[in-house]
Design an enzyme around this catalytic site. Sequence first.
Site, PDB file in Angstrom:
ATOM      1  N   ASP A  17      42.729  33.380  31.007  1.00 56.14           N
ATOM      2  CA  ASP A  17      43.595  32.296  31.458  1.00 56.14           C
ATOM      3  C   ASP A  17      44.567  31.845  30.373  1.00 56.14           C
ATOM      4  OD1 ASP A  17      42.338  32.257  33.933  1.00 56.14           O
ATOM      5  OD2 ASP A  17      40.780  30.895  33.235  1.00 56.14           O
TER       6      ASP A  17
ATOM      7  N   GLU B 217      41.427  31.043  45.940  1.00 50.96           N
ATOM      8  CA  GLU B 217      40.664  31.467  44.763  1.00 50.96           C
ATOM      9  C   GLU B 217      40.362  30.211  43.946  1.00 50.96           C
ATOM     10  OE1 GLU B 217      41.489  34.072  40.751  1.00 50.96           O
ATOM     11  OE2 GLU B 217      42.443  34.721  42.611  1.00 50.96           O
TER      12      GLU B 217
END
Length: 261
Positions: free
Chosen positions: A57, A46
């Site tokens: 994130d 990924e």
Amino acid sequence: MSRIQDLFNRKKDHVLNIYCTAGYPKLNSTLEVMRALQNNGADLIELGMPYSDPLADGPVIQASSTVALANGMTIQTLFEQLKEMRSSAGEEPIRVPVILMGYMNPVLQYGFEKFCADAAAAGVDGLILPDLPEYEFETEYGAVIKKYGLDFIFLVTPETSVERVKRLDALSTGFLYAVSSSSTTGKDKDMGDVSAYLQKLQDLKLKNSVLVGFGIKDKASFEAACKHAQGAIIGTAFIKALDGQEDVKGTVQQFLKKVLQ
């Protein structure tokens, strides 16, 4: 059949997806990291496209994005790096499935159809765009993604209703990304608390395989995730391991050895 679907047909459990940030730790590290992941047991890669405002994130991956952007990484540069990744000319080709993970703003600036076309031309297999809403996917973007033969992976959380899980499973191809809790990446998780949620997903008999992300960091958490899912995604812990390391190949080898052996 896509490379991702072929992977899940061949390997029914313990599928390991490793997240890495394109252009990190150095601008030209991308393919070196990918080859090292492939050679040391990662089933799926990924690849994060760095962005200045990444919603999902945590601080570690945000910091890696900041470094990558400072290194000069852009979507255009990334496609330049990836254009030979499937080729046997020169260095070893990438054979494992590759997913691009990122956010809509830079993709739209690049041009959505151009992005999908260039991703497919480079040999990318699928996309994760957490801020692409379901409605816009159905009415506008999904057809473009399908046109270029790319899989698209939706995310679900413990708070996602059963009805919505089934809906997102129906729209997803490749696999379904089960976020272990409603937070950003990198938070420590009690995998015992997560198991009931994963068992619920397993009981739904979903169309797609399920990979668990957020908080998977070592052999113990990987094994725990795999009890009720086809595999797991490791991101923050891997980015931490790369930080400040000159020997990328050795670092990747040591990290994956601790997870898989």
